[in-house]
Design an enzyme around this catalytic site. Structure first.
Site, PDB file in Angstrom:
ATOM      1  N   GLU A   1       0.792  -1.231   0.000  1.00  0.00           N
ATOM      2  CA  GLU A   1       0.000   0.000   0.000  1.00  0.00           C
ATOM      3  C   GLU A   1       0.819   1.272   0.000  1.00  0.00           C
ATOM      4  OE1 GLU A   1      -0.074  -2.354   2.341  1.00  0.00           O
ATOM      5  OE2 GLU A   1      -0.240  -1.525   4.363  1.00  0.00           O
ATOM      6  N   ASN A   2       2.139   1.163   0.197  1.00  0.00           N
ATOM      7  CA  ASN A   2       2.940   2.379   0.085  1.00  0.00           C
ATOM      8  C   ASN A   2       3.200   2.766  -1.368  1.00  0.00           C
ATOM      9  OD1 ASN A   2       4.566  -0.013   0.126  1.00  0.00           O
ATOM     10  ND2 ASN A   2       6.387   1.271   0.219  1.00  0.00           N
TER      11      ASN A   2
END
Lengths: 218, 232, 232, 218
Positions: free
Chosen positions: D47-48
């Site tokens: 998710e980064n």
């Protein structure tokens, strides 16, 4: 004498300030790019997804993938960028564009604008105009003072379906520069040789006329 | 994850009468020409098309309108198309006009799992009719809902076998958001390259948003308004 | 439109006690190191910092926390920082924790003129307390408001004199949305290049979102979790 | 015998399906990437801001600009892409990611999950977990059946602050695979050599036990 389209564009160009990002609508507004005052650095945004628009391409160098919001072939300047439509309107809605110049069919004295629809007759759609007028802090309308039937387009209240409410701050026509304030039009400048009487007679909305109305300096 | 299909026929498989399609492009710039041509050939009818424009009479989505395959258009600007205007004014064609920025954001929202958002665009106009109004920072806004589609058909410059897409110049426009918002997204590309050929730093549409990809047979790329200056 | 300032001192001019700052980065990846170091030197206090993380004890935003310059942190994850945990549990530091996706979207919304949007994240949890709930497609969502900041400080890989930015790999993270949401956005870049050097097709943050840009003096780029495999 | 962390990861890996995009949380979930069944092509999202995560880098080849959501140095596979956090969560919220695997402190029989906060004690924040559990159609929790104090983490109702409500469909522990359905846990499989009695005794929540409970095949 009343201005031609070029004259209107030249007068609006005087409103540009150094460092501004500017969105120019289709028609007269597009011409403004040709008259940027010297020493002023502005950047043009087109809502289909470009910042840093340059002039039209040389013949034979048109790129079908490179157009402005009027679907005209264009070029880019150094430092330009391309982006998608959502990002483009993020710039507009987020007030990162300092000035919007667009045409209109009608403007009212409280700053309403109508420019996208004539019921039963012309329904092309609002394109990006509703987003632009709802968001821009600084909107200049470039238009003719009257329509083809000779009726004033500078009105007490718009008769056509609205594009936005209470958003227009300034109108430049072939006859005058008008500011909208406190629910009235204010006559700021008149076109060279145009009489205050002519402007009054062609303005249906309430018009505040100061004692002295300077001529535009073009 | 290989997303490549053989040709446009395989790419459009499953599109049926009555479906909602998103079609990328701005004017005739960045439209999926090969797919549109094949939709005409397939003859699917009663389509709802979400597209910023409706093409011109004899190109782009105008071709679907000519063939009377479209029941409803959802667009921001539909000038430059006489047949469109005729069908609309006669009531044959249903038309929903949406501010361009709201259209773009509603597609993005559809792809991003945001069911609704507030925007100032259209407040006080026909567009706001029936919509919730709320004031933020002293300024009225209207609530707009996400848009999604059974199929989104987009056009990219380059694409790889995993469905990663790269667009050229202003041909990007609505394509990335529509790619996000399609239940099934079909990408038609000018050049299909192997995975690993595109720099991962510079992918415009990550492959996760694309279910099928193919290289188009031919691209006319018609120019709508040819404007030039002379060389001196 | 030239956005270049001489150095970090000029870049941060105007930042005062009590202001709200957005600071880009994920963990220690893609943080504006030079600007953070200079904020410590400036000694501005009572800051509200919006940043996904709070650095580690002796690097990143941890440096501002050590110097007690932060009144409030708005973040999604603040582990890896003992001084932070101490200040928070003792009540010295105000902390607002926000789901990471909501944080990213709220920054984007702030920059995009979207005052509020609905998201399913956090429904039924502490995060939803006091927030409007509405059901879309049978699923409850909460209304989240946009975030903006007096200054946004971001870090990019390359930038040009007009403020166009390009990020490298996962150092992109929150930087592009924060660049959009700052009233004044300051970009610290590893390499400052002349306008025209970056391909306009591949700009991550268009210069319109950036007011000041400078090349950082030095980048430590500390790694938080060095994980490797052996060569055989 | 109860599984170790590797065993839990191996069992979860059996849930992967060809063509899925998968988000793996920190801890045991990360290990799942090491046991992808043959013939199955999956892509990992972090998710980064990355799709197409590869294995850890070789020593000396770490890139500080290339990490996963656990802040660990990683590499990329061919066909990877990087994007900003808003786009990353657009993928997650928009349900383009088919499977989320994450750890938990507690799971309840109606699918609630708690994994981000112990009031007054541990407050690290939810990171992306709330977005993930609120959006994913398919969530598998990887965790130990009991906490360090020996108390069951498989509960009638969570006692800790929630991360999400009614979202967990499946739990894999060192003892069992449990499905959540109709407000109850259902025992699907048991770890090799683990008795149904042990699972029952360590499960606080309502547990539906079929006549025959197959052993996991690892």
């Amino acid at each position: 004498m009343a201005l031609d389209k070029t004259g209107i564009a030249k007068r609006i160009a005087q409103e540009l300030r150094d460092g501004w990002y500017v969105n120019l609508g289709i028609g007269i507004p597009t011409l403004v790019a040709n008259y940027i005052p010297e020493g002023i650095d502005v950047e043009f945004q087109s809502e289909n997804g470009i910042l840093g628009m340059g002039p039209f391409p040389f013949e034979g160098e048109e790129d079908p993938d490179l157009i402005n919001a009027g679907k005209q072939t264009i070029t880019v300047r150094n430092g330009a960028s391309f982006f998608d439509s959502a990002t483009s309107f993020a710039m507009i809605r987020g007030q990162h564009v300092q000035l919007t110049v667009l045409g209109a069919m009608e403007v009212s004295q409280n700053g309403d604008i109508a420019n996208w629809k004539i019921p039963g007759k012309m329904v092309k759609g609002m394109g990006g105009a509703m987003d632009l007028v709802a968001s821009a802090e600084n909107i200049i309308v470039a238009m003719m003072h009257s329509n083809k039937a000779g009726e004033s387009k500078i009105l007490k209240a718009c008769t056509l379906p609205l594009t936005g409410v209470g958003c227009v701050k300034k109108v430049v026509t072939e006859l005058a520069v008008l500011e909208i304030k406190d629910g009235k039009f204010h006559l700021i400048e008149r076109a060279p040789g145009v009489s205050v009487e002519e402007i009054i007679s062609k303005t249906e909305g309430d018009l505040v006329v100061p004692d002295v109305v300077p001529e535009m300096q073009l | 994850m290989n997303k490549v299909v053989k040709d446009v026929e395989q790419a459009l498989e499953g599109i049926q009468d009555g479906m909602t399609l998103m079609v990328g492009g701005f004017g005739l710039c960045g439209i999926p020409e090969n797919s549109i041509a094949h939709l005409v050939k397939m003859g699917v009818k009663n389509l709802t098309c979400i597209s910023n424009n409706a093409g011109v009479d004899d190109f782009g989505l105008g071709l679907l309108l000519q063939a009377k395959q479209v029941k409803k258009m959802i667009s921001s600007y539909v000038g430059e198309n006489d047949e469109f205007e005729r069908q609309m004014l006669s009531g044959e064609l249903e038309v929903e006009l949406i501010p361009q920025g709201s259209l773009a954001e509603r597609c993005r929202a559809g792809g991003a799992g945001i069911p609704a958002f507030f925007t100032p665009a259209g407040y006080g106009t026909e567009v706001a009719e029936g919509k919730e109004v709320r004031v933020f920072n002293g300024k009225p806004h209207i609530l707009e809902a996400a848009l999604t589609a059974d199929y989104a058909i987009v056009k990219a410059w380059k694409g790889d076998t995993e469905g990663n897409l790269v667009f050229k110049a202003t041909a990007r426009n609505f394509n990335p958001m529509m790619a996000m918002a399609g239940k099934i997204t079909i990408a038609e590309v000018e050049e299909l390259v192997p995975a690993g050929s595109l720099d991962p730093n510079f992918i415009h549409t990550p492959g996760i948003f694309v279910q099928r990809i193919f290289q188009g047979d031919s691209f006319e790329k018609r120019i709508e308004q040819r404007t030039v200056r002379s060389k001196n």
